[in-house]
Scaffold this active site. Structure first.
Site, PDB file in Angstrom:
ATOM      1  N   CYS A  73       0.054   4.363   0.646  1.00  0.00           N
ATOM      2  CA  CYS A  73      -0.480   5.494   1.411  1.00  0.00           C
ATOM      3  C   CYS A  73      -0.104   5.442   2.885  1.00  0.00           C
ATOM      4  O   CYS A  73      -0.778   6.057   3.715  1.00  0.00           O
ATOM      5  CB  CYS A  73      -1.998   5.534   1.258  1.00  0.00           C
ATOM      6  SG  CYS A  73      -2.532   5.442  -0.445  1.00  0.00           S
TER       7      CYS A  73
ATOM      8  N   CYS B 255      -5.329  -5.010   0.607  1.00  0.00           N
ATOM      9  CA  CYS B 255      -4.906  -5.227   1.991  1.00  0.00           C
ATOM     10  C   CYS B 255      -6.002  -5.920   2.817  1.00  0.00           C
ATOM     11  O   CYS B 255      -7.149  -6.032   2.388  1.00  0.00           O
ATOM     12  CB  CYS B 255      -4.539  -3.892   2.624  1.00  0.00           C
ATOM     13  SG  CYS B 255      -5.928  -2.738   2.666  1.00  0.00           S
TER      14      CYS B 255
ATOM     15  N   CYS C  69     -10.731   1.063   2.147  1.00  0.00           N
ATOM     16  CA  CYS C  69      -9.539   1.415   1.354  1.00  0.00           C
ATOM     17  C   CYS C  69      -9.218   2.869   1.672  1.00  0.00           C
ATOM     18  O   CYS C  69      -9.825   3.783   1.118  1.00  0.00           O
ATOM     19  CB  CYS C  69      -9.801   1.224  -0.142  1.00  0.00           C
ATOM     20  SG  CYS C  69      -8.452   1.823  -1.184  1.00  0.00           S
TER      21      CYS C  69
ATOM     22  N   CYS D 197       0.835  -1.197   0.000  1.00  0.00           N
ATOM     23  CA  CYS D 197       0.000   0.000   0.000  1.00  0.00           C
ATOM     24  C   CYS D 197       0.881   1.262   0.000  1.00  0.00           C
ATOM     25  O   CYS D 197       1.755   1.409   0.848  1.00  0.00           O
ATOM     26  CB  CYS D 197      -0.921  -0.003   1.223  1.00  0.00           C
ATOM     27  SG  CYS D 197      -2.069   1.381   1.212  1.00  0.00           S
TER      28      CYS D 197
ATOM     29  N   CYS E  83      -1.634  -4.964  -1.435  1.00  0.00           N
ATOM     30  CA  CYS E  83      -2.938  -4.667  -2.038  1.00  0.00           C
ATOM     31  C   CYS E  83      -3.522  -5.881  -2.778  1.00  0.00           C
ATOM     32  O   CYS E  83      -2.795  -6.519  -3.538  1.00  0.00           O
ATOM     33  CB  CYS E  83      -2.778  -3.500  -3.019  1.00  0.00           C
ATOM     34  SG  CYS E  83      -4.358  -2.799  -3.564  1.00  0.00           S
TER      35      CYS E  83
HETATM   36 FE1  SF4 Z   1      -4.006   0.588  -0.040  1.00  0.00          FE
HETATM   37 FE2  SF4 Z   1      -6.575   0.470  -0.754  1.00  0.00          FE
HETATM   38 FE3  SF4 Z   1      -4.883  -1.328  -1.736  1.00  0.00          FE
HETATM   39 FE4  SF4 Z   1      -5.595  -1.367   0.847  1.00  0.00          FE
HETATM   40  S1  SF4 Z   1      -6.926  -1.738  -0.910  1.00  0.00           S
HETATM   41  S2  SF4 Z   1      -3.537  -1.608   0.006  1.00  0.00           S
HETATM   42  S3  SF4 Z   1      -5.782   0.807   1.332  1.00  0.00           S
HETATM   43  S4  SF4 Z   1      -4.815   0.862  -2.127  1.00  0.00           S
END
Ligand code: SF4
Length: 123
Positions: free
Chosen positions: A67, A86, A95, A65, A84
């Site tokens: 972020c 996740c 998310c 991820c 991801c």
């Molecule tokens: Fe990041 Fe969203 Fe992927 Fe989870 S689902 S790893 S929060 S981009």
């Protein structure tokens, strides 16, 4: 391709290779369609998150991820919690990157395919 080469890839500064970006774009589109989720109305957010996933896949071998801050990215990849999609996304449909939005999230768009918009990144 090494991360040094990627720094000034033909796609621009601090971006992944075209190949890695396309892999993660296709993954994101397929996952959105499979889960009934939508990309953000602001596609620059979607493009930036896909770029971050592509860079991590290229540099670490897994789409960690993009972020979050990690003390040790390699250890996080091995733990797989933040790869991801996740665990929070799989278990609770959360998310926090705003890549896969439900209609209950703020700013959901109506797209499950990514029209890539130009995003410039700082070094
Ligand atoms: Fe990041 Fe969203 Fe992927 Fe989870 S689902 S790893 S929060 S981009």
């Amino acid at each position: 391709m090494t991360s040094t080469e990627n720094k000034d890839s033909v796609r621009g500064t601090n971006k992944s290779s075209e190949k890695s970006f396309e892999i993660m774009r296709k993954f994101s589109e397929a996952y959105a369609k499979r889960t009934g989720t939508y990309f953000c109305a602001d596609l620059s957010i979607t493009t930036a998150v896909v770029e971050g996933l592509a860079k991590h896949k290229e540099e670490l071998g897994a789409p960690l991820c993009p972020c979050r801050f990690y003390e040790d990215k390699e250890a996080e990849v091995k733990a797989s919690y933040w790869n991801c999609p996740c665990v929070p996304r799989q278990e609770r449909k959360e998310c926090h990157c705003m890549l896969f939005l439900t209609l209950y999230n703020p700013h959901p768009g109506d797209r499950q395919d990514l029209e890539i918009v130009e995003v410039k990144y700082e070094e």
